[in-house]
Design a protein around this motif. Structure first.
Motif, PDB file in Angstrom:
ATOM      1  N   THR A  78       0.408  21.155   1.550  1.00 19.54           N
ATOM      2  CA  THR A  78       1.283  21.571   2.634  1.00 19.54           C
ATOM      3  C   THR A  78       0.475  21.792   3.906  1.00 19.54           C
ATOM      4  OG1 THR A  78       2.926  23.194   3.341  1.00 19.54           O
ATOM      5  CG2 THR A  78       1.144  24.007   1.924  1.00 19.54           C
ATOM      6  N   ALA A  79       0.740  20.983   4.900  1.00 20.94           N
ATOM      7  CA  ALA A  79       0.069  21.064   6.203  1.00 20.94           C
ATOM      8  C   ALA A  79       0.910  20.271   7.189  1.00 20.94           C
ATOM      9  CB  ALA A  79      -1.349  20.505   6.136  1.00 20.94           C
ATOM     10  N   GLY A  80       1.007  20.784   8.392  1.00 16.73           N
ATOM     11  CA  GLY A  80       1.805  20.100   9.395  1.00 16.73           C
ATOM     12  C   GLY A  80       1.310  18.703   9.700  1.00 16.73           C
ATOM     13  N   TRP A  81      -0.021  18.551   9.766  1.00 19.08           N
ATOM     14  CA  TRP A  81      -0.555  17.226  10.110  1.00 19.08           C
ATOM     15  C   TRP A  81      -0.301  16.214   9.003  1.00 19.08           C
ATOM     16  CZ3 TRP A  81      -4.109  14.628   7.194  1.00 19.08           C
ATOM     17  CH2 TRP A  81      -4.887  15.363   6.295  1.00 19.08           C
ATOM     18  N   ILE A  82      -0.230  16.668   7.728  1.00 21.37           N
ATOM     19  CA  ILE A  82       0.080  15.752   6.632  1.00 21.37           C
ATOM     20  C   ILE A  82       1.520  15.264   6.741  1.00 21.37           C
ATOM     21  CG2 ILE A  82       0.506  15.657   4.137  1.00 21.37           C
ATOM     22  CD1 ILE A  82      -2.032  17.178   3.680  1.00 21.37           C
ATOM     23  N   ARG A  83       2.432  16.185   7.024  1.00 18.40           N
ATOM     24  CA  ARG A  83       3.832  15.786   7.191  1.00 18.40           C
ATOM     25  C   ARG A  83       4.000  14.853   8.384  1.00 18.40           C
ATOM     26  NH1 ARG A  83       4.186  21.147   5.262  1.00 18.40           N
ATOM     27  NH2 ARG A  83       5.463  21.309   3.378  1.00 18.40           N
ATOM     28  N   ASP A  84       3.283  15.145   9.478  1.00 18.74           N
ATOM     29  CA  ASP A  84       3.347  14.262  10.654  1.00 18.74           C
ATOM     30  C   ASP A  84       2.809  12.876  10.327  1.00 18.74           C
ATOM     31  OD1 ASP A  84       4.396  16.338  12.134  1.00 18.74           O
ATOM     32  OD2 ASP A  84       2.465  16.921  13.018  1.00 18.74           O
ATOM     33  N   TRP A  85       1.701  12.821   9.601  1.00 17.31           N
ATOM     34  CA  TRP A  85       1.094  11.533   9.237  1.00 17.31           C
ATOM     35  C   TRP A  85       2.054  10.714   8.392  1.00 17.31           C
ATOM     36  CZ3 TRP A  85      -0.380   8.675   5.002  1.00 17.31           C
ATOM     37  CH2 TRP A  85      -1.350   7.692   5.195  1.00 17.31           C
ATOM     38  N   LEU A  86       2.706  11.357   7.425  1.00 17.15           N
ATOM     39  CA  LEU A  86       3.652  10.649   6.563  1.00 17.15           C
ATOM     40  C   LEU A  86       4.856  10.145   7.348  1.00 17.15           C
ATOM     41  CD1 LEU A  86       3.511  13.008   3.451  1.00 17.15           C
ATOM     42  CD2 LEU A  86       2.650  10.675   3.572  1.00 17.15           C
ATOM     43  N   LEU A  95       0.800  -1.214   0.000  1.00 18.38           N
ATOM     44  CA  LEU A  95       0.000   0.000   0.000  1.00 18.38           C
ATOM     45  C   LEU A  95       0.837   1.271   0.000  1.00 18.38           C
ATOM     46  CD1 LEU A  95      -2.736   1.484   0.252  1.00 18.38           C
ATOM     47  CD2 LEU A  95      -2.569   1.184   2.737  1.00 18.38           C
ATOM     48  N   ARG A  96       1.868   1.321   0.828  1.00 24.83           N
ATOM     49  CA  ARG A  96       2.602   2.561   1.032  1.00 24.83           C
ATOM     50  C   ARG A  96       3.788   2.707   0.085  1.00 24.83           C
ATOM     51  NH1 ARG A  96      -1.436   4.517   4.139  1.00 24.83           N
ATOM     52  NH2 ARG A  96      -1.692   3.366   6.062  1.00 24.83           N
ATOM     53  N   PRO A  97       3.928   3.875  -0.546  1.00 31.00           N
ATOM     54  CA  PRO A  97       5.140   4.158  -1.331  1.00 31.00           C
ATOM     55  C   PRO A  97       6.261   4.611  -0.398  1.00 31.00           C
ATOM     56  CG  PRO A  97       3.671   6.027  -1.444  1.00 31.00           C
ATOM     57  CD  PRO A  97       2.950   4.971  -0.640  1.00 31.00           C
ATOM     58  N   ASN A  98       7.468   4.680  -0.926  1.00 26.94           N
ATOM     59  CA  ASN A  98       8.595   5.158  -0.128  1.00 26.94           C
ATOM     60  C   ASN A  98       8.583   6.681   0.000  1.00 26.94           C
ATOM     61  OD1 ASN A  98       9.561   2.566   0.287  1.00 26.94           O
ATOM     62  ND2 ASN A  98      10.881   2.611  -1.505  1.00 26.94           N
ATOM     63  N   THR A  99       8.149   7.368  -1.074  1.00 25.65           N
ATOM     64  CA  THR A  99       8.170   8.820  -1.094  1.00 25.65           C
ATOM     65  C   THR A  99       6.917   9.343  -1.789  1.00 25.65           C
ATOM     66  OG1 THR A  99      10.595   8.810  -1.232  1.00 25.65           O
ATOM     67  CG2 THR A  99       9.480  10.873  -1.789  1.00 25.65           C
ATOM     68  N   VAL A 100       6.373  10.418  -1.250  1.00 24.96           N
ATOM     69  CA  VAL A 100       5.214  11.082  -1.832  1.00 24.96           C
ATOM     70  C   VAL A 100       5.621  12.471  -2.291  1.00 24.96           C
ATOM     71  CG1 VAL A 100       3.011  12.195  -1.268  1.00 24.96           C
ATOM     72  CG2 VAL A 100       3.404   9.829  -0.621  1.00 24.96           C
ATOM     73  N   VAL A 101       5.218  12.834  -3.509  1.00 19.66           N
ATOM     74  CA  VAL A 101       5.473  14.154  -4.069  1.00 19.66           C
ATOM     75  C   VAL A 101       4.132  14.841  -4.304  1.00 19.66           C
ATOM     76  CG1 VAL A 101       6.484  15.466  -5.974  1.00 19.66           C
ATOM     77  CG2 VAL A 101       7.598  13.374  -5.174  1.00 19.66           C
ATOM     78  N   GLN A 159       4.891   9.331  10.508  1.00 21.09           N
ATOM     79  CA  GLN A 159       4.437   8.212  11.333  1.00 21.09           C
ATOM     80  C   GLN A 159       4.339   6.922  10.529  1.00 21.09           C
ATOM     81  OE1 GLN A 159       0.742   9.474  13.071  1.00 21.09           O
ATOM     82  NE2 GLN A 159       1.693  11.105  14.300  1.00 21.09           N
ATOM     83  N   LYS A 160       4.004   7.044   9.237  1.00 24.11           N
ATOM     84  CA  LYS A 160       3.892   5.863   8.372  1.00 24.11           C
ATOM     85  C   LYS A 160       5.236   5.478   7.742  1.00 24.11           C
ATOM     86  CE  LYS A 160      -0.567   5.711   8.970  1.00 24.11           C
ATOM     87  NZ  LYS A 160      -1.214   4.632   9.767  1.00 24.11           N
ATOM     88  N   GLY A 161       6.288   6.242   8.044  1.00 25.80           N
ATOM     89  CA  GLY A 161       7.603   5.938   7.478  1.00 25.80           C
ATOM     90  C   GLY A 161       7.728   6.313   6.019  1.00 25.80           C
ATOM     91  N   ILE A 162       6.972   7.308   5.583  1.00 28.03           N
ATOM     92  CA  ILE A 162       6.979   7.724   4.176  1.00 28.03           C
ATOM     93  C   ILE A 162       7.702   9.055   4.053  1.00 28.03           C
ATOM     94  CG2 ILE A 162       5.547   8.310   2.177  1.00 28.03           C
ATOM     95  CD1 ILE A 162       3.309   6.637   3.419  1.00 28.03           C
ATOM     96  N   ASN A 163       8.670   9.121   3.167  1.00 34.86           N
ATOM     97  CA  ASN A 163       9.336  10.389   2.872  1.00 34.86           C
ATOM     98  C   ASN A 163       8.401  11.273   2.056  1.00 34.86           C
ATOM     99  OD1 ASN A 163      11.802   9.495   4.073  1.00 34.86           O
ATOM    100  ND2 ASN A 163      12.223   8.316   2.222  1.00 34.86           N
TER     101      ASN A 163
END
Length: 274
Positions: A188-196, A176-182, A198-202
Motif C-alpha cells: 500500500t503506497a500512493g505511488w504504487i497505485r498511481d503507477w498502476l 507483460l501487464r496483467p489486467n488486475t494486481v492483488v 498510469q499503466k492501465g492496471i486495476n
C-alpha cells in the motif's frame, strides 16, 4: 518427475537444452545423473559435498550447475516454459498476485565476496536473511522473481516484479501487464497505485488504518490471494529454497527457476527454436 530422478520423456525435454558435445577430446559423460544430482541438492538441502556417489563427483555436478547458470540455460528453460503456457492459454492475465517471503540465511551463505547487498543478504527482525519477492498468475504460475536483502520493504521490489516476466507470443509484442494486481498491505503506497493507474492496471490493495478509506474494495478478489501463499509453500518444500545456503545470489535465484521448471515439465512444449 520421480522423487529420485527423471522419467525418460522428461529427460528428453531437458536434453534439448544442454550444449552439444564437442568433437574434440574425450567423450562427454552422461549428463542425466548431473541434472538429477542438482535436483537432489535442491530438494534435500544437503551440502554439495554430501551428494551421493551415484550422481558423480560433487565438484563435477557443481561445475556444470555453475556453467549452465553462466550460459543462461536455466533462464532459457524458464522462458520456454512460459511461452509453452502462453501458446496453450494456461497463463491467466486477468489476475496476478504479489507477495514476499523471508528466507533465513544460514551462516554458510555468508562470504560471497561482493557484499551483502549484491548477494541479497541482510539483517531483518528474523536475523540474517533474504527476502524473495514473487509474482504469480491466478493459476499459480511463477511470472516474476526478485531477491533482496531481508530488511528491504516489499515496495522497493515492486517495479522490478512488474517490469519482468514478458512472455513471447505467436503474434504481436510480448505480453507483460496483467489486467488486475492483488497484493497485501505491504504494497500500500500512493505511488504504487498511481503507477498502476498510469499503466492501465486495476488493483486490489487494502489500505492501512492510518490511510484514507475511499472507494470500493473488491474483497472477493482479495480472498484469492491465498494462491500466492500456497505457491510459496510449495516452493519451500524444496529445502534448499526454504533456507538460504548459497553464497552467490545467482545460484539461489537459479534454484527457484529450476524448481518451477522441473515441477512443470509436463507443460513444457518445445518448438525447435532457441
Amino acid at each position: 518427475m520421480r522423487r529420485q530422478g527423471l522419467f525418460d520423456h522428461e529427460w528428453q525435454k531437458i536434453q534439448v537444452f544442454l550444449p552439444n558435445e564437442s568433437k574434440q577430446g574425450r567423450p562427454r559423460r552422461d549428463l542425466k545423473p548431473v541434472v538429477e544430482g542438482i535436483l537432489w541438492i535442491i530438494r534435500t538441502g544437503a551440502p554439495w559435498r554430501d551428494l551421493p556417489d551415484k550422481y558423480g563427483p560433487w565438484q563435477t555436478v557443481y561445475r556444470w550447475f555453475r556453467q549452465w547458470i553462466d550460459k543462461g540455460l536455466w533462464r532459457l528453460m524458464f522462458r520456454k516454459l512460459q511461452e509453452s503456457r502462453e501458446r496453450t492459454n494456461k497463463i491467466d492475465w486477468e489476475l496476478h498476485h504479489l507477495d514476499a517471503t523471508i528466507v533465513q540465511g544460514h551462516r554458510h551463505a555468508a562470504g560471497g565476496g561482493q557484499g551483502s547487498q549484491a548477494e541479497g543478504l541482510g539483517f531483518s527482525r528474523g536475523g540474517y536473511s533474504t527476502k524473495v519477492h514473487i509474482r504469480v498468475d491466478n493459476a499459480g504460475h511463477l511470472m516474476g522473481l526478485t531477491i533482496t536483502e531481508g530488511q528491504r520493504h516489499e515496495t522497493q521490489a515492486f517495479k522490478m516484479l512488474m517490469n519482468q516476466g514478458a512472455v513471447k507470443r505467436t503474434w504481436g509484442r510480448p505480453k507483460l501487464r496483467p489486467n488486475t494486481v492483488v497484493a497485501d498491505k505491504g504494497y500500500t503506497a500512493g505511488w504504487i497505485r498511481d503507477w498502476l493507474r498510469q499503466k492501465g492496471i486495476n488493483y486490489v490493495i487494502p489500505k492501512k488504518s492510518s490511510e484514507c478509506q475511499k472507494g470500493i474494495f473488491r474483497s472477493h478478489l482479495y480472498r484469492k490471494r491465498n494462491i500466492v501463499e500456497r505457491v510459496i509453500g510449495h516452493f519451500k518444500e524444496y529445502r534448499r529454497l526454504a533456507n538460504r545456503y548459497e553464497k552467490l545470489l545467482d545460484n539461489y535465484k537459479a534454484m527457484w527457476m529450476i524448481a518451477e521448471v522441473f515441477q512443470s515439465l509436463d507443460e513444457l512444449q518445445l518448438d525447435g527454436e532457441f
